[in-house]
Write an enzyme that holds these catalytic residues in place. Structure first.
Site, PDB file in Angstrom:
ATOM      1  N   SER A 141       7.167  -7.802   4.846  1.00 25.57           N
ATOM      2  CA  SER A 141       8.462  -7.314   4.372  1.00 25.57           C
ATOM      3  C   SER A 141       8.432  -5.797   4.233  1.00 25.57           C
ATOM      4  O   SER A 141       7.388  -5.149   4.359  1.00 25.57           O
ATOM      5  CB  SER A 141       8.801  -7.943   3.020  1.00 25.57           C
ATOM      6  N   CYS A 142       9.585  -5.209   3.943  1.00 26.19           N
ATOM      7  CA  CYS A 142       9.656  -3.751   3.828  1.00 26.19           C
ATOM      8  C   CYS A 142       8.756  -3.225   2.710  1.00 26.19           C
ATOM      9  O   CYS A 142       8.026  -2.237   2.897  1.00 26.19           O
ATOM     10  CB  CYS A 142      11.099  -3.299   3.631  1.00 26.19           C
ATOM     11  N   ASN A 143       8.757  -3.862   1.555  1.00 29.05           N
ATOM     12  CA  ASN A 143       7.910  -3.406   0.452  1.00 29.05           C
ATOM     13  C   ASN A 143       6.433  -3.575   0.774  1.00 29.05           C
ATOM     14  O   ASN A 143       5.604  -2.718   0.463  1.00 29.05           O
ATOM     15  CB  ASN A 143       8.258  -4.173  -0.827  1.00 29.05           C
ATOM     16  N   HIS A 195       4.796  -9.849  -3.314  1.00 24.52           N
ATOM     17  CA  HIS A 195       4.373  -8.651  -2.597  1.00 24.52           C
ATOM     18  C   HIS A 195       2.881  -8.356  -2.761  1.00 24.52           C
ATOM     19  O   HIS A 195       2.204  -7.984  -1.791  1.00 24.52           O
ATOM     20  CB  HIS A 195       5.200  -7.448  -3.059  1.00 24.52           C
TER      21      HIS A 195
END
Length: 350
Positions: A141-143, A195
């Site tokens: 994912s972006c994070n 995350h």
């Protein structure tokens, strides 16, 4: 020339197809759409062939579609699955596996448990070579991608001097183009954010990384607040910034007062989708006290994973070396040029 099918035309699908059209090694044979909405005509207006599930053909009678997703998949070398989180696994089992297709999945999926889409979570800065020749890989994912761009250079430079990382993710509520998604007037806490565990799949399962996450009512990027503890006296802020001088996809900014400043600049400069595709270290906020460095950097949300998808498909389809893939991605995304413009615009004032 390799044939790519992009299954989904939302935030990621629309972006990746926009860049792939500039790649002379790639032919985008079409995109998959599941809802008969305005985005169907938008995709067609951009020169894309639109395919829909066979069971939903009648729902698209008012659109000039090109056929069914099932038929399109018979004519492609790799699928970039850009469907909503959780649907990637269903597509893998129902569509890609039966046709023995290679596929890239996005950050809403998982690499653990019964619904794992792959056993590899990709981050080009960390594990590019592991993706070479693989048939199924998940893009972080972006994070998760953003943390990799910061953590790996730190690990490469300081090694055993690093004791612990504490990261607070301040997440945006919706993407810029998701105007139908209401911003709720609250700060929402995220229980057990994925995350940290995702990062540890490539950073090391025993990595001393601790992540907490909150979501705030904005569309203007994510912000990460990272505390880095060292064995002994921590480096000066200037030593931290120096590490990222030539780092791909990381810009060091001094005078941006907020994430909207950066987004507005990207808009004015005509960057695609107003994306910078990178991490922005807010250098004026870096502090070194005792054994700890605190730094803040903003993460260009969806935009950051698009060049990563491009690096990944080169590893999977062409078995390119990292340097070959990097140079080809740079030729299309112009990351160095964007970085230079951003750092000049938000340079340190004497």
């Amino acid at each position: 020339m390799k044939k790519i099918f992009v299954n989904g035309y939302g935030s990621i699908g629309s972006r990746i197809t926009s860049f792939l059209k500039d790649d002379p090694e790639i032919s985008v044979i079409g995109v998959g759409k599941y809802s008969p909405d305005d985005d169907v005509n938008l995709a067609i207006s951009r020169g894309l062939n639109v395919y829909v599930p066979e069971r939903k053909l009648n729902d698209f009678n008012n659109f000039s579609i090109s056929g069914t997703i099932e038929s399109a998949l018979d004519n492609c070398d790799l699928v970039i699955d850009a469907s909503p989180g959780g649907y990637g696994y269903k597509n893998k089992k129902n569509l890609y596996d039966p046709k023995k297709l290679s596929a890239i999945y996005q950050g809403g999926e998982t690499i653990v448990g019964e619904e794992a889409v792959s056993n590899l979570l990709f981050n080009s800065r960390v594990n590019y070579d592991l993706a070479r020749g693989k048939k199924h890989v998940m893009q972080g994912s972006c994070n998760v991608t953003g943390m990799g761009r910061i953590l790996e250079p730190l690990r490469s430079r300081f090694g055993d001097r690093l004791i612990r990382f504490d990261v607070t993710l301040v997440r945006r509520w919706a993407d810029i183009e998701q105007t139908d998604k209401k911003l709720t007037d609250t700060i929402e806490m995220t229980e057990s954010p994925h995350h940290g565990d995702d990062v540890k799949t490539y950073f090391g399962k025993d990595a001393p990384l601790f992540v907490r996450a909150i979501k705030v009512p904005t569309r203007q990027m994510h912000l990460h607040i990272m505390d880095i503890r060292f064995n002994g006296i921590a480096p000066k802020p200037s030593e931290i910034h120096e590490i990222f001088t030539n780092e791909f996809g990381v810009a060091t900014l001094w005078t941006a007062k907020g994430t909207k400043d950066i987004r507005d600049y990207a808009t004015n400069m005509g960057f695609n989708f107003t994306d910078t595709n990178m991490i922005h270290i807010h250098a004026n906020m870096t502090v070194s006290i005792g054994d700890t460095v605190q730094m803040m950097y903003s993460d260009d949300q969806t935009g950051i994973v698009i060049p990563e998808n491009h690096m990944l498909l080169q590893a999977m389809l062409f078995d390119k070396s990292y340097n070959e893939a990097f140079l080809h991605t740079e030729s299309i995304f112009k990351m160095s040029e964007k970085k230079h413009k951003l750092e000049k615009q938000f340079a340190k004032k004497n």
